[in-house]
Motif scaffolding. Structure first.
Motif, mmCIF file in Angstrom:
data_model
loop_
_atom_site.group_PDB
_atom_site.id
_atom_site.type_symbol
_atom_site.label_atom_id
_atom_site.label_comp_id
_atom_site.label_asym_id
_atom_site.label_seq_id
_atom_site.Cartn_x
_atom_site.Cartn_y
_atom_site.Cartn_z
ATOM 1 N N MET A 1 1.086 -1.083 0.285
ATOM 2 C CA MET A 1 0.201 -0.584 -0.005
ATOM 3 C C MET A 1 0.906 1.268 0.065
ATOM 4 O O MET A 1 1.467 1.360 1.308
ATOM 5 N N VAL A 2 0.689 2.609 -0.774
ATOM 6 C CA VAL A 2 1.659 3.344 -0.655
ATOM 7 C C VAL A 2 1.105 4.170 -0.286
ATOM 8 O O VAL A 2 -0.038 4.332 -1.416
ATOM 9 N N ALA A 3 1.033 5.975 0.370
ATOM 10 C CA ALA A 3 0.338 6.612 0.173
ATOM 11 C C ALA A 3 1.057 7.546 -0.988
ATOM 12 O O ALA A 3 1.655 7.435 -1.653
ATOM 13 N N HIS A 7 3.426 16.772 -2.501
ATOM 14 C CA HIS A 7 4.396 16.130 -1.820
ATOM 15 C C HIS A 7 5.023 17.660 -0.700
ATOM 16 O O HIS A 7 5.152 17.396 -0.076
ATOM 17 N N LEU A 10 3.541 15.660 2.269
ATOM 18 C CA LEU A 10 4.507 15.275 3.144
ATOM 19 C C LEU A 10 5.397 15.990 4.128
ATOM 20 O O LEU A 10 6.220 15.781 4.670
ATOM 21 N N GLN A 11 6.119 17.271 2.842
ATOM 22 C CA GLN A 11 7.473 18.325 3.102
ATOM 23 C C GLN A 11 6.888 18.524 4.340
ATOM 24 O O GLN A 11 7.547 18.907 5.642
ATOM 25 N N ALA A 13 4.321 17.686 7.079
ATOM 26 C CA ALA A 13 4.015 16.798 7.730
ATOM 27 C C ALA A 13 5.159 16.839 9.553
ATOM 28 O O ALA A 13 6.276 16.558 8.881
ATOM 29 N N ALA A 14 4.303 17.266 10.479
ATOM 30 C CA ALA A 14 5.855 16.909 11.731
ATOM 31 C C ALA A 14 6.092 16.166 12.106
ATOM 32 O O ALA A 14 5.501 15.044 12.380
ATOM 33 N N GLU A 15 7.082 16.441 11.816
ATOM 34 C CA GLU A 15 8.786 14.402 12.282
ATOM 35 C C GLU A 15 8.424 14.382 13.140
ATOM 36 O O GLU A 15 8.258 14.862 14.783
ATOM 37 N N VAL A 16 8.315 12.774 14.123
ATOM 38 C CA VAL A 16 7.685 12.144 15.119
ATOM 39 C C VAL A 16 9.173 12.186 15.374
ATOM 40 O O VAL A 16 10.746 11.762 14.318
ATOM 41 N N LYS A 17 9.608 12.178 16.644
ATOM 42 C CA LYS A 17 10.742 11.941 17.231
ATOM 43 C C LYS A 17 10.566 10.992 17.747
ATOM 44 O O LYS A 17 9.743 9.705 17.873
ATOM 45 N N GLY A 18 12.743 10.073 17.254
ATOM 46 C CA GLY A 18 12.285 8.785 17.521
ATOM 47 C C GLY A 18 13.641 8.338 18.723
ATOM 48 O O GLY A 18 13.852 9.478 19.579
ATOM 49 N N ARG A 19 12.803 6.976 19.162
ATOM 50 C CA ARG A 19 13.649 7.046 20.199
ATOM 51 C C ARG A 19 15.090 6.355 20.270
ATOM 52 O O ARG A 19 14.659 5.172 19.745
ATOM 53 N N SER A 20 15.954 6.498 20.541
ATOM 54 C CA SER A 20 16.995 6.112 20.195
ATOM 55 C C SER A 20 17.329 4.773 20.811
ATOM 56 O O SER A 20 17.069 5.001 22.252
#
Lengths: 298, 321, 341
Positions: A1-3, A7, A10-11, A13-20
């Motif tokens: 399934m491709v979103a 464009h 996409l740019q 949309a707020a970036e989700v913080k990662g959990r390193s």
């Protein structure tokens, strides 16, 4: 399934913080009470060391003729008593903390820099390069390092920087071996292969991929190296080859205190307690880090 | 006729730092002598945990509730000694990785005879003869010589045969095989499956085959249970499940599999989304978020209902598509 | 699958990867050679997928890596758009790295656990000299993530926060960001759940159609390979036993080994599965350190004859577009073990 989204959306949309993984490890470490308590105590000792001049009305090298080898005396603000020369022991213990901690941390830092790079390079390149590099380490290992350190002290004088270098020069060997072993175990992993396939240069692979992934055991080993270095420094000072007067370290204080153990026990007691506490703290932190960074958990 | 194994309303929970995880929910099943039951599911389906729970092999942080009846013995309330008498002797187990189930420091002979001496009270000579017989039954070539070898001297396929032989040594009434051929080459897999079919025929052993591979199930099993997110979603005979699946998940699984007898012209109908995360299950039917025909009423967990003899499904809908 | 354009973009000729090894104890050391890949030749067209199948130890993974020069071949040539990659040194090869990419079997292990997804996907771009400015790279990463079906907002997440299927999509994004022309897929779906396998297979097919990708699809799963490949190459102990178009290979396998393989694949269809005739292979796979003389398959072949031990059969074209390495055109028509024709 491709979103199939526009464009611009996409740019924006707020970036989700990662959990390193480091964050996970930190969480696990903070749940270890022994480690947290040790970190608190160590921080406290470090603060005492930093603020030493302001914590006592007495300078560390001033001689108080009325108080030669005097027991702890609260009115005169000699909380730990004085030493054989009449100098305040409290402030000298804190200055000793400065030297011991500095030596421990800096020498370990030196060993880290040299050892990690050396070990990662040897492990990564393998073959004859690895062979040569590790044989050199083996030869260095077989030298009696105490002798080597003492030799350096005697030849170049009792300079505090000399101590860092001598101790660092000895400690990096084990670090190199550990890092090399770790490197060997990950250099065939698929993400390293993927880096090769992407055209990443060898240097970049070592620094960007290998070293961050071997840091776990390295950090643990570091926390165990620091007490080792402090002890070695104490031993050198015990032998009379350590820092120069009037600077002092815990080793020097213990050495002097040991001689007066029967008549002035406080001279030995206070620096010894500080040294022992510091060593315990580093060890507990090391244990805690090892558990927190255990790769099996992730 | 009494069932060899009957599980009723099994529920298993795990305590994890992130909370309680429901790995198995209200699972009931049974298997009879000489019958082969396939348990099909993907990650998180709970298919392995059902039998780990039943046999008392759960991890320390797991708790199982319900009824597990093996020939009149309630396994869940049995003590460890009682379970040890049953496991190995009356219930044989085969796991996915034969290397970790075999002791690398002991020869095959030692490991096999140990089981016989312990559970059957045979003397060592008789035990060795029996071990040899079973190795030959699973077609290990030069069985006599290989008895005295160590596990690492066997290839993967051979090791798995040794595992099966060990599981069969005491002529168990029930054999539980958890992904027994997943790690093996396809030709070896076919041979091992034939061994299992042969054993079933000759010794009337009940077999429970846990796998994600529908092809393997189609060849060996008479009845099939499909699991998803810790629940049984469909049960039926192998023909019913493959030719007339009633649950949307079963149907979708069959349509999403590439098949060696179908060309590439047809696009695979992939199931969208991710396998269920047991720590964060959505309310209602766990398959709802991926189901192409989900409805409003799917917000309630569908009960497992009987739609024919031995035919069960857990879906509100009448038709799967 | 639609027919790809004809001119070959990759030509592999007599590729060999031999590993010298020392076996034996202290007193009887022997030098042997492990011939992981032993004389493999094939051609690949633009937009075509070549499936590579075989069982453990057949050398398919080694073959994939050798084509990409991740393992240095011992012999043979790898002609990529006319240039022989085996003659290039590491520096010269870097220029080709953007055209040749790889996807690995273990989705999580192929991603550096200490790097964010954004950095991982960007690396093939940023590793090369003359990479675009950061903002542009970031935008490209987000576009690529979306193209493979991931949410671009996840760009700062770490690999362990994703599922297996999502990690594989990240790996695909990393390969795609440099717009390669060939991707070697080494068991790309073997570690994934069945329901996710179809997603990834569909994604690869879509990307192939959209970008005209050539794929080398390595897998032990014959059902998956049939679905993804135009042509299939069957490997056994480092040698090619058969090459054929996918449908032909499955409906009419010619080599005895291929017949055994195809007949052993379990079909999710009870009547057909139980009714099918399986060609049984006896014995174990020979050790790659001492492969049989002549035809490597002869120790397990039901129709092996004397000539099979003396001479290794050449890969020859027995039908248009089909090549088989067997001394006999129709081995099944001889009784097993009968004397040579």
């Amino acid at each position: 399934m491709v979103a199939t989204v526009k464009h611009e959306t996409l740019q924006r949309a707020a970036e989700v913080k990662g959990r390193s993984l480091w964050v996970d490890a930190r969480r696990r470490l903070l749940r270890n009470r022994a480690a947290v308590t040790s970190m608190a105590i160590l921080s406290f000792i470090a603060l005492l060391a930093v603020f030493a001049p302001w914590l006592s009305p007495h300078p560390y090298d001033e001689v108080y003729w009325e108080f030669i080898q005097a027991p702890p005396n609260f009115e005169a603000a000699h909380w730990f008593g004085t030493d054989g020369n009449g100098r305040d022991l409290f402030v000298r213990t804190l200055y000793g903390a400065r030297v011991s901690l500095m030596v421990g941390i800096l020498a370990t830092g030196v060993s880290l820099l040299i050892g990690v790079t050396y070990g990662a390079a040897a492990g990564y390149f393998g073959g004859r390069v690895d062979n040569l590099m590790m044989r050199f380490v083996d030869v260095m290992y077989s030298m009696p390092f105490m002798f080597f350190v003492i030799l350096l002290m005697v030849v170049f004088g009792r300079n505090i920087y000399m101590i860092f270098i001598a101790l660092g020069a000895v400690q990096w060997l084990t670090m190199a071996r550990i890092v090399r072993g770790q490197t060997l175990s990950i250099k065939h992993r698929e993400f390293i292969e993927a880096a090769h396939a992407s055209g990443v240069s060898n240097v970049r692979i070592i620094f960007r991929h290998i070293i961050p992934n071997v840091l776990g055991p390295v950090i643990v080993y570091m926390t165990l190296t620091v007490p080792e270095v402090i002890l070695i420094e104490s031993f050198i000072s015990f032998l009379g080859l350590g820092v120069q007067e009037p600077l002092t370290s815990w080793g020097v204080l213990i050495s002097e205190g040991a001689k007066q153990m029967e008549t002035a026990p406080w001279m030995l007691l206070f620096p010894a307690v500080f040294l022992a506490t510091t060593l315990f703290c580093f060890n507990f932190i090391g244990d805690g880090l090892r558990d927190a960074l255990d790769p099996k958990d992730r | 006729m009494a069932h060899v194994l009957r599980i009723r309303d099994l529920n298993t929970r795990f305590d994890t730092p992130e909370g309680e995880v429901a790995a198995v929910n209200d699972v009931s099943l049974h298997v009879d002598a000489g019958e082969s039951l396939g348990i099909v599911g993907e990650s998180g389906s709970g298919k392995s945990q059902v039998f780990m729970s039943a046999l008392g092999l759960l991890a320390k942080n797991g708790r199982a509730r319900g009824h597990v009846d093996f020939h009149g013995i309630d396994l869940l309330s049995s003590s460890n000694e009682e379970l040890n008498r049953v496991r190995g002797a009356r219930i044989g187990m085969i796991f996915q990785d034969p290397m970790t189930s075999l002791n690398p420091y002991l020869t095959v002979a030692t490991q096999m005879t140990e089981v016989l001496v312990e559970h059957r009270g045979l003397d060592s000579v008789a035990a060795r003869a029996a071990a040899l017989r079973y190795l030959e039954m699973v077609e290990v070539p030069e069985a006599g010589k290989r008895l005295d070898q160590y596990p690492h001297e066997f290839s993967g396929g051979m090791r798995q045969r040794v595992m099966i032989a060990m599981a069969l040594l005491c002529e168990p009434e029930l054999l539980i095989a958890d992904e027994p051929t997943t790690a093996l080459d396809v030709t070896v897999q076919a041979a091992i499956l034939e061994v299992l079919a042969d054993v079933k025929r000759r010794l009337d052993t009940a077999i429970i085959l846990i796998t994600h591979d529908l092809g393997v199930v189609a060849g060996l099993c008479e009845r099939v249970i499909v699991m998803y997110a810790g629940r049984v979603v469909e049960q039926g005979t192998v023909e019913e499940i493959f030719y007339a699946p009633q649950h949307p998940y079963t149907l979708a699984l069959l349509n999403s599999m590439p098949r060696a007898d179908r060309g590439a012209a047809q696009e695979l109908q992939a199931i969208p989304g991710q396998p269920p995360n047991l720590q964060r299950l959505p309310p209602g039917c766990a398959y709802r978020e991926r189901c192409p025909v989900a409805e409003a009423r799917c917000i309630e967990v569908p009960a497992l209902r009987e739609i024919g003899a031995g035919r069960l499904k857990a879906c509100h809908r009448e038709q799967p598509a | 699958m639609s027919a790809p354009t004809a001119a070959p973009i990759l030509e592999v000729a007599d590729l060999r990867v031999h590993f010298p090894m020392r076996v034996g104890g202290f007193l009887n050391r022997r030098d042997v050679v492990l011939k992981a890949v032993d004389g493999v030749s094939f051609a690949l067209a633009r937009g075509e997928t070549l499936g590579v199948v075989g069982e453990s130890g057949c050398g398919k993974s080694t073959l994939g890596r050798a084509v990409l020069q991740l393992i240095a071949p011992t012999g043979g040539r790898v002609l990529w758009q006319g240039t022989d990659l085996t003659t290039l040194d590491r520096a010269a090869l870097r220029d080709y790295r953007q055209e040749l990419q790889v996807i690995f079997q273990d989705p999580l292990a192929s991603l550096d656990p200490r790097m964010t997804v954004g950095d991982i996907v960007a690396e093939p771009l940023t590793a090369q000299p003359g990479s675009p400015p950061r903002a542009q790279v970031r935008s490209l990463v987000k576009d690529t993530l979306a193209r493979v079906g991931l949410l671009p907002e996840m760009i700062n997440r770490y690999p362990h926060e994703f599922s297996g299927g999502q990690c594989q999509r990240i790996g695909i994004a990393r390969a795609m960001i440099v717009r390669p022309q060939l991707i070697v897929c080494d068991e790309p779906v073997s570690a994934l759940d069945v329901s996710i396998q179809a997603q990834i297979i569909n994604l690869l097919r879509e990307l192939q159609r959209e970008f005209g990708l050539s794929l080398i699809f390595i897998s032990h799963d014959l059902s998956v390979v049939r679905h993804t490949s135009h042509r299939i190459l069957v490997l056994y102990l480092g040698k090619v036993l058969e090459i054929a178009p996918a449908d032909a290979l499955y409906t009419e396998p010619l080599h005895p080994y291929t017949r055994a393989l195809i007949s052993a694949v379990p079909l999710p269809d009870p009547k057909r599965e139980r009714g099918k005739q399986r060609l049984v292979l006896h014995g174990d796979l020979p050790s790659p350190l001492s492969p049989p003389s002549g035809c490597v398959f002869r120790t397990r072949c039901p129709w092996a004859a004397a000539v099979c031990a003396e001479q290794a059969p050449l890969l020859r074209e027995v039908q248009p577009g089909r090549r088989v390495a067997c001394h006999f055109d129709a081995p099944g028509e001889r009784a097993p073990g009968a004397a040579a024709q």
